[in-house]
Design a protein around this motif. Structure first.
Motif, short mmCIF file in Angstrom:
data_model
loop_
_atom_site.label_atom_id
_atom_site.label_comp_id
_atom_site.label_asym_id
_atom_site.label_seq_id
_atom_site.Cartn_x
_atom_site.Cartn_y
_atom_site.Cartn_z
N ASN A 1 73.19 82.33 20.60
CA ASN A 1 71.88 82.85 20.22
C ASN A 1 72.10 84.25 19.64
N PRO A 2 71.08 84.93 19.19
CA PRO A 2 71.29 86.25 18.58
C PRO A 2 72.01 87.26 19.48
N GLN A 3 71.90 87.10 20.80
CA GLN A 3 72.57 88.03 21.72
C GLN A 3 74.05 87.68 21.91
N GLY A 4 74.42 86.43 21.62
CA GLY A 4 75.80 86.00 21.78
C GLY A 4 75.91 84.62 22.41
N PRO A 5 77.11 84.23 22.79
CA PRO A 5 77.30 82.89 23.37
C PRO A 5 76.72 82.80 24.78
N TYR A 6 76.35 81.55 25.16
CA TYR A 6 75.81 81.30 26.50
C TYR A 6 76.08 79.85 26.89
N TYR A 7 75.98 79.57 28.19
CA TYR A 7 76.14 78.20 28.68
C TYR A 7 74.83 77.46 28.41
N ALA A 8 74.86 76.56 27.43
CA ALA A 8 73.64 75.89 26.99
C ALA A 8 73.41 74.57 27.71
N GLY A 9 74.45 73.79 27.89
CA GLY A 9 74.31 72.49 28.54
C GLY A 9 75.35 72.35 29.64
N VAL A 10 74.91 71.88 30.80
CA VAL A 10 75.82 71.68 31.93
C VAL A 10 75.39 70.39 32.62
N ALA A 11 76.29 69.40 32.64
CA ALA A 11 75.97 68.11 33.25
C ALA A 11 77.16 67.63 34.08
N ALA A 12 76.89 67.26 35.32
CA ALA A 12 77.96 66.87 36.24
C ALA A 12 77.96 65.37 36.52
N CYS A 13 79.16 64.80 36.67
CA CYS A 13 79.32 63.40 37.05
C CYS A 13 80.35 63.32 38.17
N GLU A 14 80.16 62.35 39.05
CA GLU A 14 81.06 62.26 40.19
C GLU A 14 82.26 61.36 39.90
N ARG B 1 72.00 70.17 25.28
CA ARG B 1 71.53 71.38 25.95
C ARG B 1 70.71 71.11 27.20
N LYS B 2 71.04 70.06 27.93
CA LYS B 2 70.36 69.74 29.19
C LYS B 2 71.19 70.27 30.36
N ILE B 3 70.51 70.55 31.46
CA ILE B 3 71.19 71.01 32.66
C ILE B 3 70.93 69.98 33.75
N LEU B 4 71.99 69.29 34.18
CA LEU B 4 71.88 68.22 35.16
C LEU B 4 72.90 68.45 36.28
N VAL B 5 72.53 69.27 37.24
CA VAL B 5 73.42 69.56 38.36
C VAL B 5 72.71 69.40 39.70
N ASP B 6 71.47 68.94 39.69
CA ASP B 6 70.69 68.86 40.93
C ASP B 6 71.25 67.84 41.92
N HIS B 7 72.04 66.87 41.49
CA HIS B 7 72.60 65.85 42.38
C HIS B 7 73.92 66.28 43.02
N MET B 8 74.42 67.46 42.66
CA MET B 8 75.67 67.96 43.24
C MET B 8 75.43 68.49 44.65
N ASP B 9 76.50 68.45 45.48
CA ASP B 9 76.40 69.02 46.82
C ASP B 9 76.42 70.55 46.72
N ALA B 10 75.87 71.22 47.72
CA ALA B 10 75.72 72.68 47.69
C ALA B 10 77.05 73.43 47.55
N PRO B 11 78.12 73.06 48.28
CA PRO B 11 79.39 73.80 48.10
C PRO B 11 79.94 73.68 46.67
N SER B 12 79.79 72.52 46.06
CA SER B 12 80.29 72.34 44.70
C SER B 12 79.46 73.13 43.70
N LYS B 13 78.16 73.23 43.95
CA LYS B 13 77.31 74.06 43.09
C LYS B 13 77.77 75.52 43.15
N LYS B 14 78.11 75.96 44.35
CA LYS B 14 78.58 77.35 44.52
C LYS B 14 79.89 77.56 43.77
#
Length: 171
Positions: free
Chosen positions: A91-104, A131-144
């Motif tokens: 984006n105009p400010q610079g790079p960023y994490y746009a999409g993050v999706a996890a699979c087991e 550019r979707k964010i799909l991490v809600d199904h991950m366990d809490a330690p892995s999210k950390k």
């Protein structure tokens, strides 16, 4: 007379660098550029995260030498992993994490068997690229672990990322 059939042609998936339509409107239209997508593998037991580009073709260190099935019982007693597709955008400010999706993924090295649903891995990579964010199904330690990894990799990119990513990984 023997049945002489031509061998089927194999369709290869080509990773295209840069813009596939740069300079012309012909060959390459509709091709995907995977230049800004990185696979991050999280070892749940060890609490570590690494980027392994081999995962783009299901040939990461974790996946090598393993026969994968869609039956979870085949890999009973194995280690749990998360394969997280991370897409970077600008984006105009610079790079960023746009999409993050996890699979087991589960890997049992002793049996040389693993569990994963390949279609899910492909669909999650596609969601990340969109550019979707799909991490809600991950366990809490892995999210950390993922939170800490993304933040330590580049804190400026982390700060420019969507609030949804921050909220989902801080849960």
């Amino acid at each position: 007379m023997p049945n002489e059939e031509k061998p089927k042609q194999k369709l290869g998936f080509t990773i295209i660098k840069d813009d596939p339509t740069d300079g012309h409107k012909g060959y390459g239209i509709g091709s995907l550029s995977l230049e800004n997508v990185s696979p991050v593998i999280i070892d749940v037991e060890e609490g570590t995260a690494v980027v392994d580009i081999g995962a783009m073709h299901a040939r990461s260190e974790v996946e090598r030498g393993i026969k994968f099935t869609t039956n979870r019982e085949d890999s009973a007693g194995g280690k749990d992993y998360w394969l997280v597709w991370v897409t970077i955008d600008f984006n105009p400010q610079g790079p960023y994490y746009a999409g993050v999706a996890a699979c087991e993924m589960v890997v049992n090295r002793e049996k040389r068997r693993g569990y994963k649903i390949l279609a899910d891995h492909v669909n999650r990579m596609d969601k990340s690229m969109k550019r979707k964010i799909l991490v809600d199904h991950m366990d809490a330690p892995s999210k950390k672990v993922l939170h800490d990894y993304l933040k330590s990799h580049n804190e400026e990119m982390w700060n420019r990322s969507a609030e949804q990513l921050h909220a989902d990984l801080n849960a």
